[in-house]
Design a protein around this motif. Structure first.
Motif, mmCIF file in Angstrom:
data_model
loop_
_atom_site.group_PDB
_atom_site.id
_atom_site.type_symbol
_atom_site.label_atom_id
_atom_site.label_comp_id
_atom_site.label_asym_id
_atom_site.label_seq_id
_atom_site.Cartn_x
_atom_site.Cartn_y
_atom_site.Cartn_z
ATOM 1 N N SER A 203 11.374 -3.744 13.961
ATOM 2 C CA SER A 203 11.898 -3.116 12.752
ATOM 3 C C SER A 203 11.044 -1.897 12.442
ATOM 4 C CB SER A 203 11.861 -4.102 11.575
ATOM 5 O OG SER A 203 10.511 -4.398 11.237
ATOM 6 N N SER A 204 11.486 -1.090 11.487
ATOM 7 C CA SER A 204 10.720 0.108 11.136
ATOM 8 C C SER A 204 9.341 -0.256 10.599
ATOM 9 C CB SER A 204 11.489 0.931 10.091
ATOM 10 O OG SER A 204 11.691 0.177 8.901
ATOM 11 N N ALA A 205 9.233 -1.415 9.932
ATOM 12 C CA ALA A 205 7.952 -1.821 9.360
ATOM 13 C C ALA A 205 6.917 -2.136 10.431
ATOM 14 C CB ALA A 205 8.145 -3.039 8.457
ATOM 15 N N GLY A 206 7.363 -2.495 11.625
ATOM 16 C CA GLY A 206 6.432 -2.823 12.693
ATOM 17 C C GLY A 206 6.560 -1.922 13.904
ATOM 18 N N ASP A 207 7.229 -0.782 13.727
ATOM 19 C CA ASP A 207 7.444 0.125 14.853
ATOM 20 C C ASP A 207 6.179 0.933 15.129
ATOM 21 O OD1 ASP A 207 9.811 1.405 16.544
ATOM 22 O OD2 ASP A 207 8.481 3.025 15.883
ATOM 23 N N PRO A 208 5.678 0.939 16.374
ATOM 24 C CA PRO A 208 4.416 1.636 16.674
ATOM 25 C C PRO A 208 4.449 3.128 16.339
ATOM 26 C CG PRO A 208 4.961 0.129 18.449
ATOM 27 C CD PRO A 208 6.148 0.166 17.537
ATOM 28 N N LEU A 209 5.540 3.824 16.656
ATOM 29 C CA LEU A 209 5.594 5.258 16.362
ATOM 30 C C LEU A 209 5.629 5.517 14.863
ATOM 31 C CD1 LEU A 209 7.947 6.750 19.119
ATOM 32 C CD2 LEU A 209 5.455 6.879 18.958
ATOM 33 N N VAL A 210 6.369 4.695 14.129
ATOM 34 C CA VAL A 210 6.421 4.850 12.672
ATOM 35 C C VAL A 210 5.040 4.645 12.069
ATOM 36 C CG1 VAL A 210 7.333 3.873 10.526
ATOM 37 C CG2 VAL A 210 8.858 4.213 12.485
ATOM 38 N N LEU A 211 4.351 3.601 12.507
ATOM 39 C CA LEU A 211 3.033 3.296 11.964
ATOM 40 C C LEU A 211 2.010 4.366 12.331
ATOM 41 C CD1 LEU A 211 2.966 -0.534 12.717
ATOM 42 C CD2 LEU A 211 3.164 0.525 10.471
ATOM 43 N N SER A 212 2.090 4.878 13.555
ATOM 44 C CA SER A 212 1.099 5.861 13.997
ATOM 45 C C SER A 212 1.343 7.249 13.408
ATOM 46 C CB SER A 212 1.080 5.949 15.529
ATOM 47 O OG SER A 212 2.331 6.395 16.029
ATOM 48 N N ALA A 213 2.477 7.473 12.763
ATOM 49 C CA ALA A 213 2.733 8.777 12.136
ATOM 50 C C ALA A 213 1.667 9.110 11.095
ATOM 51 C CB ALA A 213 4.126 8.788 11.498
ATOM 52 N N ALA A 214 1.102 8.082 10.458
ATOM 53 C CA ALA A 214 0.055 8.313 9.458
ATOM 54 C C ALA A 214 -1.181 8.964 10.070
ATOM 55 C CB ALA A 214 -0.332 6.988 8.793
ATOM 56 N N TRP A 215 -1.346 8.845 11.395
ATOM 57 C CA TRP A 215 -2.514 9.424 12.055
ATOM 58 C C TRP A 215 -2.517 10.950 11.997
ATOM 59 C CZ3 TRP A 215 -2.470 6.164 17.222
ATOM 60 C CH2 TRP A 215 -2.657 4.804 16.902
ATOM 61 N N ILE A 216 -1.375 11.544 11.717
ATOM 62 C CA ILE A 216 -1.307 13.008 11.630
ATOM 63 C C ILE A 216 -2.342 13.529 10.636
ATOM 64 C CG2 ILE A 216 0.164 14.960 10.980
ATOM 65 C CD1 ILE A 216 2.579 13.272 11.872
ATOM 66 N N GLU A 217 -2.533 12.785 9.551
ATOM 67 C CA GLU A 217 -3.477 13.222 8.512
ATOM 68 C C GLU A 217 -4.918 13.233 8.996
ATOM 69 O OE1 GLU A 217 -2.761 12.416 4.241
ATOM 70 O OE2 GLU A 217 -1.522 10.762 5.003
ATOM 71 N N ALA A 218 -5.197 12.522 10.056
ATOM 72 C CA ALA A 218 -6.568 12.468 10.573
ATOM 73 C C ALA A 218 -6.970 13.758 11.280
ATOM 74 C CB ALA A 218 -6.729 11.286 11.524
ATOM 75 N N PHE A 219 -5.985 14.639 11.542
ATOM 76 C CA PHE A 219 -6.251 15.870 12.284
ATOM 77 C C PHE A 219 -5.809 17.074 11.446
ATOM 78 C CE2 PHE A 219 -5.533 12.407 15.254
ATOM 79 C CZ PHE A 219 -6.674 12.477 16.046
#
Length: 263
Positions: A203-219
């Motif tokens: 599901s979207s709540a456990g989708d790896p790409l959806v979850l990793s989108a937050a990593w954009i803020e780290a850069f």
């Protein structure tokens, strides 16, 4: 001495008892610029025997399997300062003890690709932080210590700059906490961030790409972000999440192998 410039093997056939003498002689008697040995089914001990006394002063590109111990790899690199392109083929579940390595590397490396078990020791032994054109990190499930982005930033922190950072997510990860972004930012400039996933979440709540989108803020210095592979959501949905996170001037790209179900 022959004029062979590249030697590539992608199976164990050339390392069988029948062909091994030919293979060793060919590698030793060539002025190779490229040596690529992947999926050759050699044990760590056999890698040690192959590389320990091998010296190819013309070598600039090397590819080996992750069964080659990091310490052995570093000792080999120390004898080959001309290598600028290094790739290590990951092996799922591959773990190595962190042995003390005192060898320093004088490489002017521009492209580095592999699992953290090998990439991080190489970066730690370089005398100068490299300005990498491309860094590819193949994450394994055990790299979430305490989470993936912390481990990624630790590795990135040993570089001077990175033009293209590709993060391949692990094929299996049952812990959502491993995917969180903790609020830490990279002090190293990364121009292009790419995240790849071979597995879609249920599901979207456990989708790896959806979850990793937050990593954009780290850069904070990133100018281009791309996500690709498999996802349980549509490209439009994923792009919308990325746009809410990324700065307005960041170029976004989504390339999914299948469109997933509509949300």
């Amino acid at each position: 001495m022959n004029h062979l410039k590249a030697f590539e093997a992608s199976s164990g056939a050339l390392f069988s008892s029948k062909f091994l003498p030919f293979t060793i002689q060919t590698i030793h008697c060539s002025r190779l610029e490229k040596l690529q040995l992947s999926h050759v089914n050699l044990s760590s001990a056999h890698w040690d025997q192959l590389l320990r006394y091998l010296f190819i002063p013309t070598l600039v590109k090397l590819r080996v399997d992750a069964d080659c111990a990091p310490s052995m790899l570093i000792h080999f690199l120390a004898r080959h300062p001309a290598i600028s392109n290094l790739s290590v083929v990951p092996r799922p579940g591959g773990l190595w003890r962190t042995n003390r390595i005192t060898t320093h590397l004088m490489l002017s490396i521009t492209t580095l690709d592999g699992p953290l078990t090998h990439v991080l020791p190489v970066l730690l032994r370089l005398r100068e932080p490299p300005a990498l054109a491309c860094l590819t990190l193949s994450l394994q499930a055990h790299d979430a210590s305490p989470n993936y982005i912390t481990t990624i930033l630790q590795c990135v922190g040993h570089c001077a700059s990175i033009g293209y950072l590709l993060v391949s997510l692990p094929p299996q990860n049952d812990s959502l906490s491993a995917m969180i972004w903790t609020g830490t930012h990279s002090a190293v400039c990364v121009r292009h961030l790419a995240i790849d996933s071979d597995v879609a979440g249920s599901s979207s709540a456990g989708d790896p790409l959806v979850l990793s989108a937050a990593w954009i803020e780290a850069f904070p210095g990133v100018k281009h972000v791309s996500m690709r592979g498999h996802s349980s959501v549509t490209a439009e949905y994923l792009r919308g999440i990325m746009r809410r996170i990324a700065a307005a001037d960041v170029e976004l790209c989504v390339d999914l192998h299948s469109s997933g179900r509509s949300l």
